[in-house]
Scaffold this active site. Structure first.
Site, PDB file in Angstrom:
ATOM      1  CB  CYS A  12      -0.868  -0.003   1.245  1.00 40.49           C
ATOM      2  SG  CYS A  12       0.121  -0.035   2.751  1.00 40.49           S
ATOM      3  CG  HIS A  39       3.997  -7.104  11.031  1.00 45.21           C
ATOM      4  ND1 HIS A  39       2.829  -6.483  11.409  1.00 45.21           N
ATOM      5  CD2 HIS A  39       4.846  -6.944  12.065  1.00 45.21           C
ATOM      6  CE1 HIS A  39       2.975  -5.980  12.631  1.00 45.21           C
ATOM      7  NE2 HIS A  39       4.188  -6.249  13.037  1.00 45.21           N
ATOM      8  CG  HIS A  71       2.429  -0.867  12.190  1.00 46.01           C
ATOM      9  ND1 HIS A  71       3.650  -1.419  11.925  1.00 46.01           N
ATOM     10  CD2 HIS A  71       1.530  -1.631  11.540  1.00 46.01           C
ATOM     11  CE1 HIS A  71       3.501  -2.470  11.142  1.00 46.01           C
ATOM     12  NE2 HIS A  71       2.230  -2.626  10.889  1.00 46.01           N
ATOM     13  CG  HIS A 121      -1.330  -5.362  15.152  1.00 43.06           C
ATOM     14  ND1 HIS A 121      -1.045  -4.089  14.707  1.00 43.06           N
ATOM     15  CD2 HIS A 121      -1.008  -6.189  14.132  1.00 43.06           C
ATOM     16  CE1 HIS A 121      -0.581  -4.153  13.469  1.00 43.06           C
ATOM     17  NE2 HIS A 121      -0.553  -5.419  13.096  1.00 43.06           N
ATOM     18  CD  GLU A 123      -3.463   0.278  12.755  1.00 39.86           C
ATOM     19  OE1 GLU A 123      -3.089  -0.455  11.814  1.00 39.86           O
ATOM     20  OE2 GLU A 123      -4.606   0.768  12.836  1.00 39.86           O
ATOM     21  CB  THR A 158      -5.828   0.909   9.391  1.00 40.96           C
ATOM     22  OG1 THR A 158      -4.601   0.224   9.659  1.00 40.96           O
ATOM     23  CG2 THR A 158      -5.831   2.264  10.048  1.00 40.96           C
ATOM     24  CG  ASN A 218      -2.284  -6.567   5.375  1.00 41.12           C
ATOM     25  OD1 ASN A 218      -2.247  -6.996   4.237  1.00 41.12           O
ATOM     26  ND2 ASN A 218      -1.213  -6.067   5.976  1.00 41.12           N
ATOM     27  CB  SER A 260       3.894  -5.742   4.722  1.00 41.14           C
ATOM     28  OG  SER A 260       3.247  -6.925   5.125  1.00 41.14           O
TER      29      SER A 260
HETATM   30  S1  SF4 Z   1      -3.217   2.188   7.234  1.00 44.23           S
HETATM   31 FE1  SF4 Z   1      -1.668   0.564   7.095  1.00 44.23          FE
HETATM   32  S2  SF4 Z   1      -2.455  -0.829   5.527  1.00 44.23           S
HETATM   33 FE2  SF4 Z   1      -3.607   1.096   5.328  1.00 44.23          FE
HETATM   34  S3  SF4 Z   1      -2.533   2.335   3.800  1.00 44.23           S
HETATM   35 FE3  SF4 Z   1      -1.686   2.887   5.781  1.00 44.23          FE
HETATM   36  S4  SF4 Z   1       0.083   1.552   6.128  1.00 44.23           S
HETATM   37 FE4  SF4 Z   1      -1.146   0.669   4.466  1.00 44.23          FE
END
Ligand code: SF4
Length: 298
Positions: A12, A39, A71, A121, A123, A158, A218, A260
């Site tokens: 992403c 990760h 994160h 986690h 985040e 997220t 994810n 990732s």
């Molecule tokens: S929140 Fe996490 S998964 Fe979503 S765009 Fe940002 S880094 Fe990527």
């Protein structure tokens, strides 16, 4: 064997930007990344080779410059890092920052903070770190264990599947009909796109290969989504994990990957699957002799 690729897969923008920032800063000054930047062990090994240090504990950091990962982290943690005299570079994804701001707004409005996400986690630890007593839930049983509150302020990690998040918010409303429930949808757009593309892919395939780190939330969620629509789903980290006996000559095989997973790893998996297909067409080519792609972060 026919190969299909999900419409949305792999890195992403948040992960891509964080990696670029780490590599750029490391050319200027020694940098320690606090926690896993992503990760994905392949990506982390590549970063170490470039001289970027990775530490989980702040006490182990010896460089002046410390990088916070995509994160994100709490304001308390940032204050701790500053108090030790470090210069901070933040690679926090703007969509993670949006989740922090949404939760802070709900708390300011007088709601009790609740995060739908995976306890522990990184985040979620960052999201909850500034709010004492913040609850983290991921199942109806977790919600059953909550005490009643006049108002719940809910955001989500997220990378949670949005269908699960909405179902849990509905359950919270049913479980506490006297309470107000204010919900901010903080599942990020790249996660939503990858989830819906994985679902559509899995519906069309006999086998799905999901590429991503074993610790990647994810990626694990993509595996679970694919398993709901396809009986044969395999989670691999690298092309070398693929086994030819997972596939049959007439299979339609789908490929998807977590946020990732680098492009080069996806390309390596697709190349190996392509070679499997070619080997069936020309059975005298032994798969074991086929070249394995080398890894490089794009
Ligand atoms: S929140 Fe996490 S998964 Fe979503 S765009 Fe940002 S880094 Fe990527």
């Amino acid at each position: 064997m026919k190969l299909l690729r999900a419409d949305h897969l792999g890195f992403c923008f948040g992960v891509r930007d964080a990696l670029t920032l780490a590599q750029t800063e490391a050319q200027r000054t020694p940098v320690t990344v606090l926690g896993d930047l992503v990760h994905n062990q392949t990506v982390l090994a590549d970063l170490r080779e470039r001289g970027i240090r990775l530490e989980r504990e702040l006490s182990a950091v010896t460089t002046d410059t410390v990088m916070i990962t995509a994160h994100g982290t709490s304001e308390r943690r940032l204050a701790e890092v500053r108090a030790r005299g470090h210069h901070i570079i933040e690679a926090t994804c703007p969509l993670v920052r949006h989740a922090h701001e949404s939760l802070a707004t709900l708390v300011k409005q007088g709601c009790h903070p609740v995060v739908i996400g995976q306890k522990g986690h990184v985040e979620v630890v960052g999201l909850t770190g500034d709010f004492d007593g913040c609850d983290v839930v991921l199942s109806e049983a977790d919600i059953d264990a909550l005490p009643a509150r006049p108002c719940f302020g809910v955001v989500s990690q997220t990378t949670q599947p949005v269908a699960r998040v909405r179902a849990l918010v509905d359950y919270l409303r049913r479980r506490f009909p006297q309470s107000e429930v204010r919900f901010r949808d903080t599942v990020c757009q790249p996660t939503k796109q990858r989830q819906s593309a994985a679902e559509s892919l899995a519906r069309r395939c006999d086998v799905v290969v999901v590429i991503g780190g074993a610790q990647s939330n994810n990626t694990r969620e993509l595996v679970a989504t694919c398993q709901r629509h396809c009986r044969r789903v395999h989670h691999v980290q690298l092309a070398a994990d693929l086994r030819r006996d997972w596939f049959h000559p007439d299979d339609t095989v789908g490929v998807t990957a977590g946020t990732s997973t680098p492009d080069s790893v996806i390309a390596g998996v697709e190349l190996t699957l392509q070679r499997f297909a070619e080997a069936w067409e020309s059975p005298r080519v032994p798969v074991s002799t086929l070249p394995q792609p080398e890894f490089a972060v794009a």
